[in-house]
Design a protein around this motif. Sequence first.
Motif, PDB file in Angstrom:
ATOM      1  N   GLN A   1      67.875  47.468  80.398  1.00 26.38           N
ATOM      2  CA  GLN A   1      68.931  48.377  80.674  1.00 26.38           C
ATOM      3  C   GLN A   1      69.521  48.728  78.993  1.00 26.38           C
TER       4      GLN A   1
ATOM      5  N   HIS B   1      77.651  45.861  81.126  1.00 26.11           N
ATOM      6  CA  HIS B   1      76.348  46.304  81.973  1.00 26.11           C
ATOM      7  C   HIS B   1      76.578  47.182  82.962  1.00 26.11           C
TER       8      HIS B   1
ATOM      9  N   TYR C   1      76.095  51.212  83.706  1.00 23.41           N
ATOM     10  CA  TYR C   1      75.247  51.387  85.103  1.00 23.41           C
ATOM     11  C   TYR C   1      75.897  52.413  85.868  1.00 23.41           C
TER      12      TYR C   1
ATOM     13  N   ASP D   1      65.138  49.339  90.278  1.00 26.63           N
ATOM     14  CA  ASP D   1      65.428  49.800  89.002  1.00 26.63           C
ATOM     15  C   ASP D   1      64.183  50.058  87.983  1.00 26.63           C
TER      16      ASP D   1
ATOM     17  N   TRP E   1      64.179  54.526  87.090  1.00 25.39           N
ATOM     18  CA  TRP E   1      64.698  55.137  86.028  1.00 25.39           C
ATOM     19  C   TRP E   1      63.627  55.229  84.930  1.00 25.39           C
TER      20      TRP E   1
END
Length: 303
Positions: free
Chosen positions: A95, A213, A217, A281, A285
């Motif tokens: 991420q 993080h 998110y 995830d 994404w």
Amino acid sequence: FPIWILPVYFLLKSFFFSPELTFLIFLILFGETHFASSFLFFFSKFNHKYISKNKLILIYLPALICIIYFIFGLKYFSYAVLIGSIASGIHVTRQSVGISRIYATERNNIFELIIYISSFLFLFIGFARFFQSEFYLFSNIIKMNWFFNTFFTHFVSNKMILVLVVLLFSIFSILEKTDYKKRLANLTGVLIYAPYCFVNNIYDAIVIGVGAHWSQYLLINYKVYFHKEKIDFNKILKYAFIGIYALIMGLLGYNRHFDQSFLEILILIPLTGQFFHYYIDAFIWKFSIKEIRENVGSRLFAN
């Protein structure tokens, strides 16, 4: 660059005697809400067509993986926690790289590599600091005691060296010839696991670092699923689901009066939910997929 977490966390911690309680508050407000946000992909109508076409990878396979993970955890709880921790490290770092790409005009593999190297190095140092017995057991298994003894004695235990290493990675991360937003995204990716090198309580390391993080998110999901959406029953239901999910998952296993074996079962429930988050995830994404670009990406990058 969610640096606000640092002062807010320590300010809140100063009001409580138990670091676990402060951690629990942050876990419920930010951590478990961030895990719950993955389900928003399934709740939104504009994703339903894509989901129906990809039931194997988005529904059946993650369900099977979660069942296997939970059953495995019943037998080998410590190993299940370790597997979840490794998955978390990969997920958080990916991420960080993904966030940096949002602000990039073109790919720069050097600065992405800096994020990967710093993240996994700081995680490894954290493992050496917080789990010394397991660290030395691992060194015995692979027959490299001399290396790990040197690594721990002259590197991990030397705060000055650690400060210099973190500082060097931080400086490298902001040298990219781009705007300040991309540089701050790079810097955030580098610093997320840096607290593992310095704090004496693992709760502090998780909240200060991984909390960045979590907040990233949550804001991304807010932009996609809530921003400019009219307030209606469906929107209220989404907020309610996230809040209830976070409260239940955060509280499970916190009560220390339970029998240890039963406590492990309780903890496995949120751990399994987190494992689902790490898996799903990787797909929801993925902007290289046309439908994700059109359904999710168009909302994320909208004004």
